[in-house]
Design an enzyme around this catalytic site. Structure first.
Site, PDB file in Angstrom:
ATOM      1  N   LYS A 180      74.822  61.882  68.963  1.00 37.32           N
ATOM      2  CA  LYS A 180      74.191  62.860  69.800  1.00 37.32           C
ATOM      3  C   LYS A 180      73.323  63.956  69.549  1.00 37.32           C
ATOM      4  O   LYS A 180      72.266  65.138  70.300  1.00 37.32           O
ATOM      5  CB  LYS A 180      75.705  62.828  71.228  1.00 37.32           C
ATOM      6  CG  LYS A 180      75.751  62.374  72.106  1.00 37.32           C
ATOM      7  CD  LYS A 180      77.179  62.578  73.025  1.00 37.32           C
ATOM      8  CE  LYS A 180      76.799  62.111  74.625  1.00 37.32           C
ATOM      9  NZ  LYS A 180      78.075  62.427  74.861  1.00 37.32           N
ATOM     10  N   LYS A 235      73.316  51.222  76.524  1.00 37.14           N
ATOM     11  CA  LYS A 235      74.454  51.204  77.028  1.00 37.14           C
ATOM     12  C   LYS A 235      74.315  52.123  78.421  1.00 37.14           C
ATOM     13  O   LYS A 235      73.202  53.120  77.895  1.00 37.14           O
ATOM     14  CB  LYS A 235      75.781  51.925  76.410  1.00 37.14           C
ATOM     15  CG  LYS A 235      75.453  52.724  76.528  1.00 37.14           C
ATOM     16  CD  LYS A 235      77.183  53.586  76.110  1.00 37.14           C
ATOM     17  CE  LYS A 235      76.810  55.139  75.988  1.00 37.14           C
ATOM     18  NZ  LYS A 235      78.324  55.386  76.825  1.00 37.14           N
ATOM     19  N   LYS A 270      75.365  57.795  82.122  1.00 37.56           N
ATOM     20  CA  LYS A 270      74.516  59.084  82.619  1.00 37.56           C
ATOM     21  C   LYS A 270      73.359  59.919  82.552  1.00 37.56           C
ATOM     22  O   LYS A 270      73.089  60.792  83.083  1.00 37.56           O
ATOM     23  CB  LYS A 270      75.539  60.292  82.994  1.00 37.56           C
ATOM     24  CG  LYS A 270      77.178  59.355  83.653  1.00 37.56           C
ATOM     25  CD  LYS A 270      77.830  60.617  83.634  1.00 37.56           C
ATOM     26  CE  LYS A 270      79.516  60.081  83.168  1.00 37.56           C
ATOM     27  NZ  LYS A 270      80.303  60.484  82.666  1.00 37.56           N
TER      28      LYS A 270
HETATM   29  N1  AQP Z   1      77.791  51.848  79.677  1.00 36.56           N
HETATM   30  C1  AQP Z   1      79.044  50.989  79.794  1.00 36.56           C
HETATM   31  N2  AQP Z   1      79.418  50.611  80.286  1.00 36.56           N
HETATM   32  C2  AQP Z   1      80.716  50.242  80.303  1.00 36.56           C
HETATM   33  N3  AQP Z   1      82.006  51.890  79.989  1.00 36.56           N
HETATM   34  C3  AQP Z   1      81.389  52.436  79.888  1.00 36.56           C
HETATM   35  N4  AQP Z   1      81.525  53.884  80.249  1.00 36.56           N
HETATM   36  C4  AQP Z   1      80.729  55.170  79.662  1.00 36.56           C
HETATM   37  N5  AQP Z   1      79.249  54.501  79.973  1.00 36.56           N
HETATM   38  C5  AQP Z   1      79.685  53.127  79.656  1.00 36.56           C
HETATM   39  C6  AQP Z   1      83.168  54.582  80.292  1.00 36.56           C
HETATM   40  O1  AQP Z   1      83.482  55.031  81.231  1.00 36.56           O
HETATM   41  C7  AQP Z   1      84.441  55.926  80.429  1.00 36.56           C
HETATM   42  C8  AQP Z   1      83.743  57.230  81.149  1.00 36.56           C
HETATM   43  O2  AQP Z   1      82.867  57.856  80.480  1.00 36.56           O
HETATM   44  P1  AQP Z   1      82.571  58.977  79.729  1.00 36.56           P
HETATM   45  O3  AQP Z   1      81.749  59.727  80.876  1.00 36.56           O
HETATM   46  O4  AQP Z   1      83.740  59.646  79.145  1.00 36.56           O
HETATM   47  O5  AQP Z   1      81.488  58.332  79.353  1.00 36.56           O
HETATM   48  P2  AQP Z   1      80.175  58.970  78.559  1.00 36.56           P
HETATM   49  O6  AQP Z   1      80.239  57.603  77.328  1.00 36.56           O
HETATM   50  O7  AQP Z   1      79.791  59.910  78.490  1.00 36.56           O
HETATM   51  O8  AQP Z   1      79.321  58.230  79.538  1.00 36.56           O
HETATM   52  P3  AQP Z   1      77.882  58.304  79.065  1.00 36.56           P
HETATM   53  O9  AQP Z   1      77.556  58.240  81.102  1.00 36.56           O
HETATM   54  O10 AQP Z   1      77.694  57.579  78.341  1.00 36.56           O
HETATM   55  O11 AQP Z   1      77.346  59.995  79.611  1.00 36.56           O
HETATM   56  P4  AQP Z   1      77.046  60.706  78.706  1.00 36.56           P
HETATM   57  O12 AQP Z   1      75.169  60.339  78.751  1.00 36.56           O
HETATM   58  O13 AQP Z   1      77.098  61.771  79.376  1.00 36.56           O
HETATM   59  O14 AQP Z   1      77.407  60.614  77.740  1.00 36.56           O
HETATM   60  C9  AQP Z   1      84.986  55.389  79.318  1.00 36.56           C
HETATM   61  O15 AQP Z   1      85.378  55.102  79.024  1.00 36.56           O
HETATM   62  C10 AQP Z   1      83.390  55.314  78.422  1.00 36.56           C
HETATM   63  O16 AQP Z   1      83.914  54.141  77.640  1.00 36.56           O
END
Ligand code: AQP
Length: 328
Positions: free
Chosen positions: A112, A193, A196
């Site tokens: 990040k 992965k 969002k």
């Molecule tokens: N691709 C994924 N596969 C399985 N589990 C996932 N999680 C996130 N992406 C995947 C799980 O979702 C929960 C909440 O997510 P978060 O919003 O805290 O996670 P994140 O990693 O920030 O999600 P994003 O989509 O990748 O957002 P950005 O892009 O903003 O960082 C967690 O339990 C996570 O493991």
């Protein structure tokens, strides 16, 4: 007494099927088995700039979504992290017991930070705040997707270090990963992965995507040069689509093999899309009903915050006492 469970989701972007299969679906399954606290972790979201008006809106929408997927606010607490000051109080105390080198090693921080022009200190501290979220409630189990495993390990290291410096204060939390869907990959880039913050139009399926959009995204998903499913040689894209199917339909490996072996990619994708649409449609109907009444959501968030503040304040008190801070 039931063991306590905590997990969180950031109100960034629109929750996608990776969030659902990796974490949220499991939250619904275990909500009656344990004493559960689910966090809308808005303080984590602001480690990367968020437009204030959008963030506020997304917090409420996410609360609606958590109820729409099946969390029952009468039995389980849905809390907005920033409504409970104990999260940040504990995070500071833990920050002072965490070596900076532990944080600099985190892979999420490194990836990040690379994408930012200026890296805020909050991004480095992200996993300490996450450790505070978990330890604050003395959670024994933390159901997450695989991408959070490293942060969970760090939370245990922080708890252990604190306990050995200041005496037994925190319960050691265990990671709980789903057997299928722990890492859902991007439809367009199956080596990354699903996330969002990735912007490709066919990268992620939002839980609120229209059935036609879901089908279109899946039909365009990256596969490989084979014409049909071959379990011996299939690439990451096909594996990902079949894992999505299996996680949504909760079928066995043997069932998936029997159903898909030798099936041409076009037909395979149609089946996967139909399974995703069937699972998301009832969630979308409930979501629309729930968000039509913002007063209801406000009440749920207030009641949850009041309920969990009792445990949270108790842990902050214990931590202050352990560290020798002044308590009245
Ligand atoms: N691709 C994924 N596969 C399985 N589990 C996932 N999680 C996130 N992406 C995947 C799980 O979702 C929960 C909440 O997510 P978060 O919003 O805290 O996670 P994140 O990693 O920030 O999600 P994003 O989509 O990748 O957002 P950005 O892009 O903003 O960082 C967690 O339990 C996570 O493991």
């Amino acid at each position: 007494m039931k063991a306590r469970v905590f997990s969180g989701i950031q109100p960034t972007g629109s929750p996608h099927i990776g969030n659902y299969l990796g974490a949220l679906k499991n939250w619904v399954k275990i909500q009656h088995e344990y004493e559960c606290i689910w966090g809308i972790v808005d303080l984590h979201a602001i480690t990367i700039y968020q437009k204030p008006e959008e963030l506020r809106q997304k917090i409420v929408e996410l609360a609606g979504m958590l109820i729409a997927i099946g969390l029952d606010p009468a039995h389980t607490s849905i809390v907005v992290q920033s409504m409970i000051p104990a999260h940040t109080e504990l995070a500071w105390m833990l920050t002072c017991a965490t070596p900076i080198g532990w944080l600099e090693r985190m892979t999420q921080y490194k990836s990040k930070a690379q994408a930012q022009e200026t890296v805020g200190d909050g991004l480095l501290q992200y996993p300490v705040l996450m450790a505070a979220d978990i330890l604050l409630y003395q959670a024994a189990i933390v159901p997450v997707g695989d991408d959070q495993s490293q942060h969970l390990e760090l939370a245990r290291d922080i708890a252990q270090r604190f306990n050995s410096m200041y005496g037994e204060t925190f319960v050691m939390p265990a990671t709980s990963l789903p057997s299928v869907g722990a890492r859902v990959m991007g439809l367009d880039e199956p080596d990354k992965k699903m996330s969002k913050s990735s912007t490709g139009p066919n990268h992620a399926i939002s839980l609120l995507d229209d059935p036609k959009v879901i089908t279109k995204k899946i039909m365009r998903a990256t596969t490989d040069s084979n014409p049909a499913v071959d379990f011996e040689t299939m690439g990451a894209g096909v594996k990902n689509l079949l894992a999505i199917y299996q996680a949504f339909t909760e079928t066995s490996d043997d069932h998936v093999k029997a159903e898909f072996d030798g099936l041409r990619y076009g037909d395979m994708k149609k089946k996967v899309a139909a399974a995703v649409v069937a699972a998301l449609e009832p969630i979308q109907v409930r979501y629309r009903e729930i968000t039509a009444d913002p007063g209801y959501l406000e009440g749920v968030l207030k009641a949850s915050a009041e309920r969990v503040s009792v445990f949270a304040n108790d842990t902050v008190y214990k931590t202050k006492r352990a560290m020798g801070l002044y308590t009245a």
